[in-house]
Write a protein that holds these residues in place. Structure first.
Motif, short mmCIF file in Angstrom:
data_model
loop_
_atom_site.label_atom_id
_atom_site.label_comp_id
_atom_site.label_asym_id
_atom_site.label_seq_id
_atom_site.Cartn_x
_atom_site.Cartn_y
_atom_site.Cartn_z
N ASN A 47 -5.05 7.70 3.90
CA ASN A 47 -3.88 6.91 4.17
C ASN A 47 -3.05 6.37 3.04
OD1 ASN A 47 -4.07 5.93 7.25
ND2 ASN A 47 -6.52 5.72 6.45
N SER A 48 -3.59 6.68 1.78
CA SER A 48 -3.12 6.26 0.69
C SER A 48 -1.75 6.82 0.42
CB SER A 48 -3.83 6.50 -0.52
OG SER A 48 -4.15 7.73 -0.96
N ASP A 49 -1.26 8.00 0.91
CA ASP A 49 0.06 8.63 0.50
C ASP A 49 1.11 8.22 1.59
OD1 ASP A 49 -1.05 9.91 2.77
OD2 ASP A 49 -0.34 11.83 2.10
N LYS A 50 0.93 7.32 2.27
CA LYS A 50 1.74 6.63 3.42
C LYS A 50 2.35 5.23 3.01
CE LYS A 50 -0.70 9.44 7.01
NZ LYS A 50 -1.49 10.17 5.67
N ASP A 51 3.49 5.24 2.49
CA ASP A 51 4.05 3.68 2.04
C ASP A 51 3.84 2.65 3.13
OD1 ASP A 51 5.42 2.33 -0.12
OD2 ASP A 51 6.99 1.87 1.64
N ARG A 52 4.10 2.96 4.39
CA ARG A 52 3.99 2.19 5.39
C ARG A 52 2.57 1.35 5.72
NH1 ARG A 52 3.80 7.04 7.64
NH2 ARG A 52 2.19 7.75 9.21
N ARG A 53 1.49 2.10 4.99
CA ARG A 53 0.27 1.51 4.99
C ARG A 53 -0.10 0.36 4.10
NH1 ARG A 53 -0.21 4.07 9.58
NH2 ARG A 53 -1.45 5.73 9.75
N SER A 71 -4.72 3.40 9.87
CA SER A 71 -3.98 3.76 11.06
C SER A 71 -4.18 2.63 12.26
CB SER A 71 -3.90 4.97 11.70
OG SER A 71 -5.25 5.16 11.98
N MET A 96 -0.82 5.94 -4.52
CA MET A 96 -0.39 6.97 -3.50
C MET A 96 -0.61 8.50 -4.21
SD MET A 96 3.24 5.04 -2.24
CE MET A 96 3.37 6.36 -0.99
#
Length: 108
Positions: A47-53, A71, A96
């Motif tokens: 999940n770390s590469d998704k800014d929305r997280r 998620s 990220m």
């Protein structure tokens, strides 16, 4: 950057993500079972590469920090506090970029 998996004083498994300079960037909650802690690390990597997280927050002392969520909305890691909003954003960018390929050191 690397993950360190360790046992806390209460006997729970935890992980921390450490920058190359040795600073802690992200820490986990406590897990009763080692496998659950490993799953937490895997979730950070996924999940770390998704800014929305990332949820940007402000501590009671006014310093910014962030939570990384899976998620399902569950917090999988909490950062240290930072001296400025920009420093916090730099921390997020570092996670990220580097967490997906970070090694795991088992200190248990």
């Amino acid at each position: 950057m690397k993950f360190e998996m360790y046992k806390d004083k209460g006997g729970e498994f935890r992980f921390r993500l450490k920058a190359s300079n040795g600073e802690n960037i992200l820490k986990s909650e406590g897990y009763v079972v080692r496998a659950s802690c490993k799953n937490g690390i895997d979730s950070v990597k996924m999940n770390s590469d998704k800014d929305r997280r990332y949820v940007r927050l402000v501590a009671k002392n006014g310093e910014p920090y962030f939570n990384l969520k899976a998620s399902n909305g569950r917090v999988i890691g909490t950062s240290e506090t930072y001296s400025s909003k920009q420093a916090c954003e730099n921390g997020i960018r570092s996670v990220m970029t580097n967490a997906p390929a970070a090694t795991i050191e088992d200190l248990t």
